[in-house]
Design a protein around this motif. Sequence first.
Motif, PDB file in Angstrom:
ATOM      1  N   ILE A 150       5.097  -9.813   2.379  1.00  0.00           N
ATOM      2  CA  ILE A 150       3.841 -10.540   2.177  1.00  0.00           C
ATOM      3  C   ILE A 150       2.661  -9.565   2.137  1.00  0.00           C
ATOM      4  N   ALA A 151       2.642  -8.590   3.049  1.00  0.00           N
ATOM      5  CA  ALA A 151       1.552  -7.613   3.070  1.00  0.00           C
ATOM      6  C   ALA A 151       1.533  -6.773   1.795  1.00  0.00           C
ATOM      7  N   ASN A 152       2.704  -6.384   1.316  1.00  0.00           N
ATOM      8  CA  ASN A 152       2.764  -5.539   0.117  1.00  0.00           C
ATOM      9  C   ASN A 152       2.533  -6.332  -1.164  1.00  0.00           C
ATOM     10  N   ILE A 153       2.798  -7.616  -1.141  1.00  0.00           N
ATOM     11  CA  ILE A 153       2.404  -8.463  -2.272  1.00  0.00           C
ATOM     12  C   ILE A 153       0.889  -8.390  -2.448  1.00  0.00           C
ATOM     13  N   GLN A 154       0.157  -8.468  -1.332  1.00  0.00           N
ATOM     14  CA  GLN A 154      -1.303  -8.336  -1.398  1.00  0.00           C
ATOM     15  C   GLN A 154      -1.697  -6.969  -1.944  1.00  0.00           C
ATOM     16  N   HIS A 155      -1.034  -5.939  -1.443  1.00  0.00           N
ATOM     17  CA  HIS A 155      -1.348  -4.569  -1.852  1.00  0.00           C
ATOM     18  C   HIS A 155      -1.153  -4.393  -3.355  1.00  0.00           C
ATOM     19  N   VAL A 156      -0.018  -4.839  -3.872  1.00  0.00           N
ATOM     20  CA  VAL A 156       0.287  -4.696  -5.296  1.00  0.00           C
ATOM     21  C   VAL A 156      -0.642  -5.557  -6.136  1.00  0.00           C
ATOM     22  N   MET A 157      -0.955  -6.764  -5.651  1.00  0.00           N
ATOM     23  CA  MET A 157      -1.847  -7.651  -6.387  1.00  0.00           C
ATOM     24  C   MET A 157      -3.235  -7.039  -6.520  1.00  0.00           C
ATOM     25  N   VAL A 158      -3.761  -6.476  -5.434  1.00  0.00           N
ATOM     26  CA  VAL A 158      -5.069  -5.831  -5.484  1.00  0.00           C
ATOM     27  C   VAL A 158      -5.044  -4.646  -6.455  1.00  0.00           C
ATOM     28  N   ALA A 159      -3.976  -3.834  -6.386  1.00  0.00           N
ATOM     29  CA  ALA A 159      -3.855  -2.682  -7.278  1.00  0.00           C
ATOM     30  C   ALA A 159      -3.792  -3.116  -8.736  1.00  0.00           C
ATOM     31  N   SER A 160      -3.090  -4.211  -9.005  1.00  0.00           N
ATOM     32  CA  SER A 160      -2.966  -4.703 -10.375  1.00  0.00           C
ATOM     33  C   SER A 160      -4.324  -5.147 -10.931  1.00  0.00           C
ATOM     34  N   ILE A 185      -7.162  -8.617   7.542  1.00  0.00           N
ATOM     35  CA  ILE A 185      -6.741  -9.092   6.224  1.00  0.00           C
ATOM     36  C   ILE A 185      -7.711  -8.588   5.149  1.00  0.00           C
ATOM     37  N   MET A 186      -9.007  -8.804   5.408  1.00  0.00           N
ATOM     38  CA  MET A 186     -10.008  -8.378   4.438  1.00  0.00           C
ATOM     39  C   MET A 186     -10.052  -6.857   4.316  1.00  0.00           C
ATOM     40  N   MET A 187     -10.031  -6.164   5.459  1.00  0.00           N
ATOM     41  CA  MET A 187     -10.099  -4.707   5.422  1.00  0.00           C
ATOM     42  C   MET A 187      -8.845  -4.113   4.776  1.00  0.00           C
ATOM     43  N   GLY A 188      -7.709  -4.799   4.921  1.00  0.00           N
ATOM     44  CA  GLY A 188      -6.494  -4.355   4.246  1.00  0.00           C
ATOM     45  C   GLY A 188      -6.645  -4.412   2.735  1.00  0.00           C
ATOM     46  N   ALA A 189      -7.300  -5.468   2.245  1.00  0.00           N
ATOM     47  CA  ALA A 189      -7.544  -5.582   0.803  1.00  0.00           C
ATOM     48  C   ALA A 189      -8.479  -4.474   0.330  1.00  0.00           C
ATOM     49  N   VAL A 190      -9.504  -4.180   1.121  1.00  0.00           N
ATOM     50  CA  VAL A 190     -10.438  -3.108   0.754  1.00  0.00           C
ATOM     51  C   VAL A 190      -9.721  -1.759   0.751  1.00  0.00           C
ATOM     52  N   SER A 191      -8.877  -1.537   1.761  1.00  0.00           N
ATOM     53  CA  SER A 191      -8.125  -0.284   1.820  1.00  0.00           C
ATOM     54  C   SER A 191      -7.206  -0.125   0.607  1.00  0.00           C
ATOM     55  N   SER A 192      -6.553  -1.216   0.199  1.00  0.00           N
ATOM     56  CA  SER A 192      -5.707  -1.174  -0.997  1.00  0.00           C
ATOM     57  C   SER A 192      -6.528  -0.844  -2.230  1.00  0.00           C
ATOM     58  N   ALA A 193      -7.728  -1.399  -2.303  1.00  0.00           N
ATOM     59  CA  ALA A 193      -8.596  -1.124  -3.446  1.00  0.00           C
ATOM     60  C   ALA A 193      -9.037   0.340  -3.460  1.00  0.00           C
ATOM     61  N   ILE A 198       6.255   8.326   7.427  1.00  0.00           N
ATOM     62  CA  ILE A 198       6.556   8.922   6.121  1.00  0.00           C
ATOM     63  C   ILE A 198       6.765   7.838   5.063  1.00  0.00           C
ATOM     64  N   ILE A 199       7.557   6.815   5.415  1.00  0.00           N
ATOM     65  CA  ILE A 199       7.842   5.741   4.452  1.00  0.00           C
ATOM     66  C   ILE A 199       6.566   4.981   4.111  1.00  0.00           C
ATOM     67  N   GLU A 200       5.755   4.669   5.126  1.00  0.00           N
ATOM     68  CA  GLU A 200       4.525   3.923   4.872  1.00  0.00           C
ATOM     69  C   GLU A 200       3.545   4.741   4.022  1.00  0.00           C
ATOM     70  N   TYR A 201       3.516   6.051   4.238  1.00  0.00           N
ATOM     71  CA  TYR A 201       2.659   6.906   3.405  1.00  0.00           C
ATOM     72  C   TYR A 201       3.127   6.882   1.956  1.00  0.00           C
ATOM     73  N   PHE A 202       4.435   6.951   1.748  1.00  0.00           N
ATOM     74  CA  PHE A 202       4.998   6.885   0.394  1.00  0.00           C
ATOM     75  C   PHE A 202       4.682   5.530  -0.234  1.00  0.00           C
ATOM     76  N   ASN A 203       4.885   4.447   0.541  1.00  0.00           N
ATOM     77  CA  ASN A 203       4.623   3.099   0.029  1.00  0.00           C
ATOM     78  C   ASN A 203       3.157   2.905  -0.344  1.00  0.00           C
ATOM     79  N   LYS A 204       2.285   3.492   0.466  1.00  0.00           N
ATOM     80  CA  LYS A 204       0.845   3.346   0.259  1.00  0.00           C
ATOM     81  C   LYS A 204       0.438   3.698  -1.161  1.00  0.00           C
ATOM     82  N   TRP A 205       1.025   4.763  -1.710  1.00  0.00           N
ATOM     83  CA  TRP A 205       0.675   5.197  -3.060  1.00  0.00           C
ATOM     84  C   TRP A 205       1.630   4.648  -4.107  1.00  0.00           C
TER      85      TRP A 205
END
Length: 452
Positions: free
Chosen positions: A206-216, A396-404, A294-301
Amino acid sequence: MSGYGAVSGSADEQQVFEKKKNCNDVFFALLFVAHLVWLVVLFTRYEAADTESDWTSAGVYKFAGYTSLVAIVLSTVSLFVMSAFADKLVEIALVASLAGSLGVTIYAIVVWKVWMIVVSGISFLFAAIFVWCMWNKIPFAAANLRTAIRAIRTNMGLVFMVYVYDAVAFGFTLLWMNATGAGMNQAGWWTIFLFLLSFYWTQQVIANIQHVMVASVLGTWWYNPVEANECWDDGLNRALCETLTYNFGSICFGSLLVSIVQALQAMQKASARNENCSCLACLLGCCLYCIEGIIEYFNKWAFVYVGVHGDSYIESGKKVMSLFKQRGWDSIITDALADTLMNFMTVSIGLLSGLTGWAIVTYDDDIFVGIGIEPDEDDAAGFVAGLLIGLLIASIMMGAVSSAVNSVIVCFAEAPATFQKNYPELCEDMLTAWKEAYPDECSDDFDAVRPF
């Protein structure tokens, strides 16, 4: 080191934005869906314990509603505040982190706990070094933040969808608790591990769905502004569809890797209570913590690239790391100033929500009576409950900003000339800040971006 001088112009960069529309990592998507079916079957077999409590008459719903509303308003307003005062807020966040560390050290000296003095002293020393090293990077973080917030404010429908997904996460938590409660009490360690894996995997998805959606959405805003220029535009519709179809398998894949480590960490913490193996469990915990980082850093990008280009999980990770290496940006992508500000804003909103909770219970002394909290004891309960609700919503909001922000860095590495064409003022702001913060990495490359 090759740089932006290799980029011939926005026309060539536009070809980079050709989005792949393939269903990637399908096996992991099917595995995730099968696991949800398994969880629903368990839910139908195990009935949750009948705990009767008149939450509605106790006023808990009203309390949660008021504090949540305040936290949502503050989180939304914070977008405009951070955009207008980005530089000052980053400075305040750095000073606040240093002051907090110093406060803990002073407290340790007052109570005179030697081990606490040593640990907090070392922590304060590292915090001071971090602030000293990062102070000249503040314009860099502020410029990235302004661009990211500009994209979110232009596509405010993103904020609504982020809250929707987190409501889904809350609903899943209730489902998981009811489905696994009885089963975990009667199960061995292997079954408990699977239950924990189920919980962490779904929360990560669910968290990464938000991350990918913001990136898209940000990728569309970067390359094709006409499709992401309103509160709810075609870019957001397409991002929602592609995230839950083409990119869903990749999200499940990357999320599974992190969730396995998190489930193992939960098991390790439980085993650490056993004195016979506490040393080994502590060592294992340190290893798992490092692996998770390490995994979370890789996932982040990697997930940014998944959202922007639609590649598979592994391919996205390889491409984005290759891109940063080609640009010579290894030091740039480890910059943590934006995360420091996000944490500061989250805590600030949490504290304000906590004060709101305290004000509510002060006004209505009987609001928690139905759950066994007496009026003379509800001040602390109101503050803590409001604090937790505020922290959750603000994160939640700051996570979206961080993804952006992460998406901005990737897109800037990939297509600076396109950014110059579509958003010249923002591009000029970022070019100036980046060259000031990282002159060695950016001095030659950015000259090719500016128009002659």
